[in-house]
Enzyme design. Structure first.
Site, PDB file in Angstrom:
ATOM      1  N   HIS A 109       0.863  -1.182   0.000  1.00  0.00           N
ATOM      2  CA  HIS A 109       0.000   0.000   0.000  1.00  0.00           C
ATOM      3  C   HIS A 109       0.897   1.228   0.000  1.00  0.00           C
ATOM      4  CE1 HIS A 109      -1.565   3.243   2.738  1.00  0.00           C
ATOM      5  NE2 HIS A 109      -2.489   3.257   1.801  1.00  0.00           N
ATOM      6  N   ARG A 263     -16.071   9.334  -3.572  1.00  0.00           N
ATOM      7  CA  ARG A 263     -16.584   8.312  -4.483  1.00  0.00           C
ATOM      8  C   ARG A 263     -16.349   6.925  -3.875  1.00  0.00           C
ATOM      9  NH1 ARG A 263     -14.801   5.427  -9.200  1.00  0.00           N
ATOM     10  NH2 ARG A 263     -16.483   5.283 -10.732  1.00  0.00           N
TER      11      ARG A 263
END
Length: 304
Positions: A109, A263
């Site tokens: 990540h 979103r």
């Protein structure tokens, strides 16, 4: 003289970084391609989400760029910083999570971001944040040392105290309190960075972003062809559950995104496509699965 704070060069850097990381990950996969989904946000701003699914090496890789604006901040942002209330804001960043197919390749990540809140007649409030961290399933010391060496190299031009500080912050941040265990072997994590001034803080964010592929791709190349079976795959899916738990319970970016009307598809792009939970499962003593807990999921100094 007050240093000028401008978001435009940050956005330029971040869109280029997304391009470069997509090229690097697609190249390492060899067969998968990123699909781009550009989107706009009703309150202001938008972004471009790129996802590679069912590749040869990566089961799912999501690399998201966003630049969102708003007239006021959500509760997650103002709870600890009441001075932000009533300010319009802009937030921009690149966030990515790579879920490999082979259980011997760690998940990785990375995130780099910039935030600015402004109002008439007042100095802007701004900061940079980000970092990268590694989550192995079947760890190798060689990989962890390499990952942390590159993390240290990203920090070294900014002072000898920077890597130890942000390495420790990463160990503390990526920790599942309800499990009493780290998410992985860490890396770097920083937030609220502005004390160096804009140019130096921006340069540090760039250094972190620019070192991510150097940290990850050699590990992928070393492990992607390691033979594995159903047992290893089963353990990988079980450990992915920890990833889901962290992202939905603790992750600041996820909480900020959901509370600010971000979103949803892009925010939850970090979640693995397949995952498994088991009630009260424990690894057998002396197994490679037990070694993850005993040897790797314990914060330690990987480099001098």
């Amino acid at each position: 003289m007050t240093e000028q704070v401008r978001i435009e060069p940050v956005i330029d850097y971040l869109t280029g970084l997304q391009d470069r990381i997509c090229q690097g990950i697609a190249g390492a996969d060899g067969s998968g391609e990123f699909k781009e989904d550009s989107w706009t946000r009703e309150e202001g701003g938008g972004g471009r989400s790129r996802v590679l699914t069912e590749g040869a090496v990566f089961e799912q890789a999501g690399i998201n760029f966003s630049h969102v604006t708003g007239a006021s901040l959500p509760p997650s942002a103002t709870a600890h910083r009441p001075e932000l209330a009533g300010r319009r804001f802009q937030a921009t960043g690149v966030s990515l999570v790579i879920h490999p197919r082979n259980p011997y390749v760690p998940t990785s990540h990375a995130n780099v971001r910039f935030f600015i809140a402004e109002k008439e007649g007042a100095e802007p409030i701004w900061w940079f944040g980000g970092g990268f961290d590694l989550t192995p399933y079947y760890g190798e010391d060689e990989d962890c040392v390499h990952w942390h060496r590159v993390a240290k190299a990203a920090c070294e031009p900014f002072g000898p105290e920077v890597y130890p500080r942000y390495k420790q912050w990463c160990d503390e941040y990526f920790f599942l309190r309800h499990r009493n265990e780290p998410r992985g072997v860490g890396g770097l994590f920083f937030d609220d960075l502005n004390e160096w001034g804009f140019e130096k803080s921006f340069a540090f964010m760039r250094s972190v972003g620019d070192h991510y592929l150097d940290a990850y791709l050699p590990i992928v190349a070393r492990r992607k062809d390691t033979p594995y079976g159903e047992r290893e795959r089963d353990f990988q899916l079980y450990r992915r559950g920890r990833y889901v738990e962290f992202n939905l319970v603790y992750d600041r970016g996820t909480l900020f995104g959901l509370q600010s009307g971000g979103r949803t598809e892009s925010i939850l792009m970090s979640l693995p496509p397949l995952v498994r939970w088991r009630y009260n499962w424990q690894p057998e003593p002396g197994t490679p699965e037990a070694r993850l807990y005993e040897h790797f999921l314990k914060p330690r100094e990987w480099v001098e």
